[in-house]
Enzyme design. Structure first.
Site, PDB file in Angstrom:
ATOM      1  N   GLY A  11       1.323  53.215  28.556  1.00  0.00           N
ATOM      2  CA  GLY A  11       2.072  54.405  28.926  1.00  0.00           C
ATOM      3  C   GLY A  11       1.152  55.561  29.264  1.00  0.00           C
ATOM      4  O   GLY A  11       0.253  55.904  28.486  1.00  0.00           O
ATOM      5  N   GLY A  13       2.130  58.790  29.994  1.00  0.00           N
ATOM      6  CA  GLY A  13       2.775  60.088  29.865  1.00  0.00           C
ATOM      7  C   GLY A  13       1.813  61.079  29.225  1.00  0.00           C
ATOM      8  O   GLY A  13       0.601  60.867  29.186  1.00  0.00           O
ATOM      9  N   PHE A  14       2.351  62.159  28.699  1.00  0.00           N
ATOM     10  CA  PHE A  14       1.501  63.182  28.090  1.00  0.00           C
ATOM     11  C   PHE A  14       0.609  62.602  26.991  1.00  0.00           C
ATOM     12  O   PHE A  14      -0.589  62.862  26.943  1.00  0.00           O
ATOM     13  CB  PHE A  14       2.358  64.308  27.497  1.00  0.00           C
ATOM     14  CG  PHE A  14       2.998  65.197  28.525  1.00  0.00           C
ATOM     15  CD1 PHE A  14       2.228  65.914  29.425  1.00  0.00           C
ATOM     16  CD2 PHE A  14       4.370  65.335  28.593  1.00  0.00           C
ATOM     17  CE1 PHE A  14       2.806  66.743  30.369  1.00  0.00           C
ATOM     18  CE2 PHE A  14       4.974  66.160  29.528  1.00  0.00           C
ATOM     19  CZ  PHE A  14       4.183  66.865  30.419  1.00  0.00           C
ATOM     20  N   VAL A  79       4.825  46.342  31.864  1.00  0.00           N
ATOM     21  CA  VAL A  79       4.603  45.710  30.567  1.00  0.00           C
ATOM     22  C   VAL A  79       5.877  44.981  30.154  1.00  0.00           C
ATOM     23  O   VAL A  79       6.935  45.597  30.009  1.00  0.00           O
ATOM     24  CB  VAL A  79       4.203  46.746  29.508  1.00  0.00           C
ATOM     25  CG1 VAL A  79       4.130  46.113  28.128  1.00  0.00           C
ATOM     26  CG2 VAL A  79       2.860  47.371  29.874  1.00  0.00           C
ATOM     27  N   GLU A 166      18.379  74.029  32.254  1.00  0.00           N
ATOM     28  CA  GLU A 166      17.519  74.301  33.405  1.00  0.00           C
ATOM     29  C   GLU A 166      18.070  73.666  34.678  1.00  0.00           C
ATOM     30  O   GLU A 166      18.021  74.266  35.753  1.00  0.00           O
ATOM     31  CB  GLU A 166      16.099  73.799  33.114  1.00  0.00           C
ATOM     32  CG  GLU A 166      15.414  74.620  32.033  1.00  0.00           C
ATOM     33  CD  GLU A 166      14.012  74.159  31.707  1.00  0.00           C
ATOM     34  OE1 GLU A 166      13.193  74.994  31.292  1.00  0.00           O
ATOM     35  OE2 GLU A 166      13.735  72.959  31.868  1.00  0.00           O
ATOM     36  N   ASP A 296       7.399  60.117  23.065  1.00  0.00           N
ATOM     37  CA  ASP A 296       8.834  59.906  22.882  1.00  0.00           C
ATOM     38  C   ASP A 296       9.161  58.581  22.216  1.00  0.00           C
ATOM     39  O   ASP A 296      10.319  58.325  21.876  1.00  0.00           O
ATOM     40  CB  ASP A 296       9.553  59.985  24.235  1.00  0.00           C
ATOM     41  CG  ASP A 296       9.638  61.401  24.771  1.00  0.00           C
ATOM     42  OD1 ASP A 296       9.396  62.346  23.989  1.00  0.00           O
ATOM     43  OD2 ASP A 296       9.936  61.573  25.971  1.00  0.00           O
TER      44      ASP A 296
END
Length: 413
Positions: A11, A13-14, A79, A166, A296
């Site tokens: 992964g 991501g951040f 994956v 938002e 997450d």
């Protein structure tokens, strides 16, 4: 093919990106696997969907990130499974990679809470693909309705958290400022934006003052609020609430929460709230030596034992901290419990309007000052100089003269 690495990160991501970058800089041999060949800045996906910025402003190629960090190998692959007990990762192509230390940072998937029709008819907003698909649908619907003498464009946003607020705010501002300019005032008058949440207020994690400001601002720019009532069903032409009310909506955006994906479910690790993995203070999984779970995919606690929210700042800090602990694992050092620096919360509502609660003391800002703070923080967090420049240009173009540069999008498949 080399199939054994000191660290395998699943992964980008951040959390995964930060961990891989920090480890690579320390000379650790890392394999970073992601189904995409780019890192996406998720907090701004709603702006891609609403044509405020382009994909190139929030997506940065992974090989660009690691072009000077040769210790990190980037592999673009899906994956298929993760075996936490044996610290192996198997891709859809059948390749298996083994790690001394395994980092699982696979993110999450939308949680529809078993709402009938939601998965089939609602638009999630968790990836670049989601954002471009939603943007294409909105533009196509405006084009279609513009050719009709009657008919309306109703958008229903489900979820009153930051993403929902938002998104609804950006769509309402488009209706107010952009649609009259690019189409006609008559079409804009036939557009409506609804925000639905089962809780009686928006931005539940924020203070009452911020919540009140947000509700007032959303109402002022034309968002119709339906709070304190949940969604019972989603259909092709709208939603039905649990009290029997129906809201027309040719587009339903789902911003109602996240849960762990199938990879976590099949990993062999015990799952906690939201299907995520409850990690230990040092960010390792319980009963799985040499396995870290971040972002997450994890339930992470602070030094007081309180669960931390699924925020980019939590993921980034956890990725950096995990890299320190992993380096300690590999060099005979000692792991340290994660210490989160609480930077607070922010949410954009529209041009010149935002709410911010900064730091552990929750210094509260509303309006233009919060708006500028939001812009500066997100500009700083974007990955890459080119991405920052593109976002800044788009914001100046959109917020000052209401002439977004990203109104051309592809047709939905």
């Amino acid at each position: 093919m080399e199939d054994t690495y000191q660290v395998v990160v699943v992964g980008a991501g951040f959390a995964g990106l930060t961990a891989a970058r920090e480890l690579g800089r320390k000379g650790v041999r890392v394999l970073l696997i992601d189904s995409n060949n780019y890192h996406q800045f998720q907090p701004l996906l709603y702006q891609v969907a609403t044509s405020q910025i382009g994909v190139s402003a929030i997506a940065r190629p992974l090989r660009s990130v690691f072009r000077r960090i040769r210790q990190v190998r980037v592999l673009t692959a899906h994956v298929a499974s993760v075996d936490a007990a044996n610290r192996t990762v198997t891709t859809a192509d059948g390749d298996t990679f083994r790690a001394q230390v395994l980092v699982i940072a696979v993110g999450a998937t939308p949680n529809y809470f078993n709402t009938p029709g939601a998965e089939e008819h609602a638009f999630p907003l968790y990836s670049v693909v989601d954002a471009t698909r939603l943007g294409a649908r909105l533009t196509s619907l405006l084009d279609q309705t513009d050719r009709e003498a009657t008919g309306s464009v109703d958008v229903v946003v489900v979820g009153g958290g930051p993403t929902g607020v938002e998104t609804a705010g950006a769509m309402a501002e488009n209706v107010k400022f952009v649609v009259p300019k690019y189409f006609s005032p008559e079409l804009a008058a036939r557009c409506r934006v609804h925000l639905v949440d089962m809780l009686p207020t928006v931005l539940n994690a924020f203070s009452e003052k911020s919540q009140n400001y947000t509700r007032q601002r959303l109402t002022k720019i034309g968002v119709q609020l339906h709070l304190g009532v949940g969604v019972a069903q989603v259909s092709e032409d709208g939603v039905t609430l649990v009290d029997g009310t129906t809201i027309p909506g040719r587009v339903v955006v789902w911003a109602g929460g996240l849960k762990a994906g199938d990879i976590i479910t099949a990993s062999g690790l015990a799952q906690g709230r939201g299907g995520r993995i409850d990690v230990q203070p040092d960010l390792t999984a319980q009963d799985a030596e040499g396995v870290y779970v971040l972002g997450d995919a994890a339930n992470i606690t602070d030094s007081t034992g309180a669960k931390l929210p699924q925020l980019g700042s939590v993921a980034q800090q956890a990725g950096k901290w995990a890299a320190r602990n992993i380096h300690a694992d590999l060099t005979g050092g000692t792991r340290q419990p994660f210490k989160y620096v609480d930077k607070g919360y922010m949410a954009m509502i529209g041009r010149g309007a935002a709410v911010a609660e900064i730091g552990r003391q929750r210094i509260q800002l509303q309006g233009s000052l919060a708006f500028l703070s939001w812009l500066l923080v997100h500009l700083a967090l974007l990955s890459g100089f080119q991405q920052k420049v593109r976002a800044l240009f788009s914001w100046l173009n959109g917020y000052i003269i209401h002439s977004p540069a990203q109104v051309v999008v592809g047709r939905p498949e």
